[in-house]
Write a protein that holds these residues in place. Structure first.
Motif, PDB file in Angstrom:
ATOM      1  N   THR A   6      65.202  46.010  14.814  1.00 22.67           N
ATOM      2  CA  THR A   6      66.078  46.739  15.724  1.00 22.67           C
ATOM      3  C   THR A   6      67.338  47.205  15.007  1.00 22.67           C
ATOM      4  O   THR A   6      67.822  48.322  15.217  1.00 22.67           O
ATOM      5  N   GLY A  35      62.579  50.730  23.327  1.00 27.20           N
ATOM      6  CA  GLY A  35      63.901  50.245  22.938  1.00 27.20           C
ATOM      7  C   GLY A  35      64.976  51.304  22.857  1.00 27.20           C
ATOM      8  O   GLY A  35      66.055  51.050  22.309  1.00 27.20           O
ATOM      9  N   GLN A 182      59.571  45.315  15.455  1.00 25.03           N
ATOM     10  CA  GLN A 182      60.412  44.932  16.589  1.00 25.03           C
ATOM     11  C   GLN A 182      59.649  44.027  17.550  1.00 25.03           C
ATOM     12  O   GLN A 182      60.226  43.086  18.119  1.00 25.03           O
TER      13      GLN A 182
END
Length: 278
Positions: A6, A35, A182
């Motif tokens: 991330t 995300g 992620q």
């Protein structure tokens, strides 16, 4: 603190804001649960330096120019006055604070009628040395040099398909696709962490989709790694299928999603009794 995968995306967005935020709208584009919103908020706060210099809004189908730039309001006496919209409020703050970055974060950018909502801003976000006059108040406005517009959208939404060339030319688009790194970091952070064999099986779903649908994958993958964010144990994977994933892939009165059969074959938890880990 964001995990390593991330963090890499956050750095990419912050760098784009720093380099292009004075002339373009920085847009994070991808399917649901990749995300975008999470990364956008972290990046916005980093770029601005303080949360108080970030303003978040969400566009929707009935969002108007009057709400975004300037509109008319009737006060308690019945008089009609012009009132600044969200953009002018944020722009005033950024203009009064030229030493710092300010960010307007727009979720679901393409859900609104963009031509109508943005109006003349399409030109003046890019050309900040020029001023324009607001529609109702006739106020002269220059877009603050250190105001960055950061946005998110799903590129396969019907409204996104109608983005015109004038807007597209003023976007800097960063793709957000399912990310195995992620996903692995997210599931490893669970307490207790999911068994590695389960994590690898979930990661393989995206790999298989990409192998079987290489041309369509970037634009058609129906969801991202974040769809598994609420999973606490393997037992949660059947309810996730029954209550969410199946509904996304097989919608009433519509053809199944292009990836539906591939995902269903790769996702063994369509059986309520299935367990990789006894």
């Amino acid at each position: 603190m964001p995990n390593a995968a991330t963090e890499k995306k956050v750095d990419e967005v912050v760098a784009a804001c720093a380099r292009y935020g004075a002339t373009s709208i920085i847009a994070l584009a991808g399917p649901p649960a990749t995300g975008k919103s999470h990364v956008a908020l972290i990046a916005a706060q980093r770029h601005a330096g303080l949360p108080s210099r970030v303003r978040e809004i969400q566009f929707h189908q009935s969002f108007t120019y009057e709400e975004f730039v300037e509109g008319l309001r009737i006060d308690s006496s019945g008089a009609v006055n012009h009132k600044a919209g969200v953009f002018l409020e944020v722009n005033d703050d950024a203009t009064a604070d030229p030493e710092h970055n300010h960010v307007l974060l727009i979720e679901e950018l393409t859900r609104a009628n963009l031509g109508a909502v943005l109006g003349e801003l399409l030109t003046y976000v890019e050309h900040r040395e020029r001023s324009f006059r607001t529609l109702f108040g006739g106020t002269s406005v220059t877009v603050a040099p250190r105001l960055t517009i950061l946005a998110t959208f799903n590129p396969v939404d019907r409204s996104a398909l109608n983005i015109d060339a004038a807007l597209l030319r003023r976007l800097r688009i960063i793709d957000f696709l399912p990310d195995s790194g992620q996903l692995a970091d997210m599931l490893a952070a669970k307490n207790p962490p999911l068994p590695q064999i389960v994590v690898e099986r979930l990661m393989s779903i995206f790999t298989i989709c990409k192998e079987k649908h290489p041309k369509e994958y970037d634009t058609m993958v129906p969801f991202g790694h974040g769809v598994f964010s609420e999973i606490a144990s393997e037992a949660d994977l059947y309810p996730l299928w029954e209550q969410r994933l199946r509904r996304m892939l097989y919608r009433p009165l519509q053809d199944p999603h292009t990836f539906a059969s591939t995902i269903e074959a790769a996702y063994p938890w369509t059986d309520p009794n299935f367990r990789l880990v006894p």
